[in-house]
Design a protein around this motif. Structure first.
Motif, PDB file in Angstrom:
ATOM      1  N   GLN A 277      -1.771  -3.481  18.483  1.00  8.92           N
ATOM      2  CA  GLN A 277      -0.857  -4.013  19.487  1.00  8.92           C
ATOM      3  C   GLN A 277      -1.612  -4.040  20.811  1.00  8.92           C
ATOM      4  O   GLN A 277      -2.681  -3.412  20.918  1.00  8.92           O
ATOM      5  CB  GLN A 277       0.395  -3.142  19.605  1.00  8.92           C
ATOM      6  N   PRO A 278      -1.132  -4.759  21.814  1.00  2.01           N
ATOM      7  CA  PRO A 278      -1.855  -4.820  23.078  1.00  2.01           C
ATOM      8  C   PRO A 278      -2.126  -3.430  23.657  1.00  2.01           C
ATOM      9  O   PRO A 278      -1.229  -2.601  23.772  1.00  2.01           O
ATOM     10  CB  PRO A 278      -0.910  -5.623  23.979  1.00  2.01           C
ATOM     11  N   TYR A 280      -3.822  -0.960  22.295  1.00  8.78           N
ATOM     12  CA  TYR A 280      -3.697   0.150  21.351  1.00  8.78           C
ATOM     13  C   TYR A 280      -4.868   1.129  21.386  1.00  8.78           C
ATOM     14  O   TYR A 280      -4.743   2.279  20.954  1.00  8.78           O
ATOM     15  CB  TYR A 280      -3.493  -0.381  19.924  1.00  8.78           C
TER      16      TYR A 280
END
Length: 354
Positions: A277-278, A280
């Motif tokens: 995910q962005p 992470y």
């Protein structure tokens, strides 16, 4: 005032902002030689405003390439080819940088757009080397386990490539010890099954990397920064390399002349469960920075100027390295500066657009 666009000083080098181009293999070289593609690819990111433009994982030996189409720094012809590119990068105000690498057991593979499978000797491939004769997966070539003479040769290859990097005009070197390539393979007990002084406990598994760092730093001028890329975790609970070992490693390398740890993750096993995910991977960079007391670089799905600004402003990392976003938009630093209200001067040739 934007922290992202504040300069960063390391040794005798000033990075004009906190955005760097992450190494991205182009699979477009012949005999390890960068060409016009690399000049335009890297040069456009320098024009785009990045503080450091890092060339792709550049092999220290022919067998250290990921693919037969990777760049290298094992001979003088390659050194000369890089010189032209670096001269252009520096003229645009970017720090010319290179990631020195050895692919280990993940060597001799094809370009991703051709499937990335193993390349046999009949097609210009070779037998990979590794800490142990354990293939990456069922489709990969089984590597030869390095003996101590082979390990010594790897160290010398990194040192020789460092000397060529200096001659070529690079102003920053990064040692690649991530993503399941050779130096990471020695770090991780998943890929390192050795029972000699290069395998087993933590001190033995980090031995080769420390030897490489010492050899590179000895040939790299004190006035120039040296970075290290690591995978903070293998994403294999209880079995592989992990964040606690990464912090312990960072504490060791800080005193051996590493100026920044570029923190990525994964690459040792083919089917790791990674919570992508962005941002992470940013928490890993943050922990290493705070607990080991060393500068870090953050990477991983970083695409938004405000998001990137927060990472630096909140002291989670000192640099942000972008990859795919800079493939999509070489001028991301200029776009981010506009969004954050930080003025950066364009090249004179582009001034009419600003």
């Amino acid at each position: 005032m934007s922290r992202l666009f504040a300069p960063l000083n390391q040794r005798g080098v000033t990075f004009r902002n906190r955005l760097a181009v992450s190494p991205m293999c182009q699979y477009s070289a012949r005999d390890g030689m960068p060409d016009d593609w690399h000049l335009v690819h890297l040069g456009s990111r320098a024009v785009g405003g990045a503080a450091a433009v890092m060339a792709e994982a550049t092999a220290v030996s022919p067998e250290g390439r990921i693919s037969p189409a990777d760049t290298g720094l094992w001979n003088e012809a390659q050194t000369q080819s890089w010189t032209r590119i670096n001269r252009f990068l520096a003229k645009q105000g970017a720090v010319p940088a290179v990631q020195l690498a050895h692919a280990g057991r993940k060597a001799s593979t094809d370009a991703p757009w051709r499937g990335g499978g193993p390349v046999g000797p009949e097609d210009g491939g070779w037998t990979p080397v590794a800490p142990s004769a354990v293939a990456f997966d069922h489709d990969s070539l089984v590597p030869s386990a390095l003996d101590e003479a082979g390990i010594r040769q790897v160290v010398e290859d990194f040192a020789a490539a460092t000397r060529r990097a200096l001659a070529a005009g690079f102003e920053m070197v990064e040692i690649h010890a991530a993503h399941g390539y050779l130096l990471h393979e020695f770090l991780s007990p998943i890929s390192n099954r050795r029972t000699d002084r290069y395998g087993g406990d933590f001190d033995n598994r980090i031995r080769l990397l420390l030897d490489v760092i010492d050899a590179v730093r000895a040939d790299w001028p004190e006035r120039l920064p040296l970075w290290l890329r690591i995978s903070a975790t293998d994403w294999v609970e209880g079995e592989g390399w992990d964040i606690d070992q990464s912090i312990a490693l960072a504490e060791r390398v800080k005193d051996r002349g590493i100026d920044l740890v570029d923190v990525s993750s994964g690459g040792t096993v083919p089917n790791a469960k990674i919570p992508v995910q962005p941002g992470y991977q940013v928490p890993f960079a943050c922990r290493i920075r705070r607990e080991a007391g060393i500068a870090t670089g953050a990477v991983g799905l970083l695409t938004d100027p405000a998001q990137v600004e927060r990472i630096v402003a909140d002291d989670e990392a000192d640099m942000v390295l972008l990859a795919r976003e800079l493939l999509r938009d070489p001028y991301f630093p200029r776009r981010a500066a506009h969004a954050l209200g930080a003025g950066i001067t364009p090249p004179a040739q582009y001034g009419r657009a600003w």
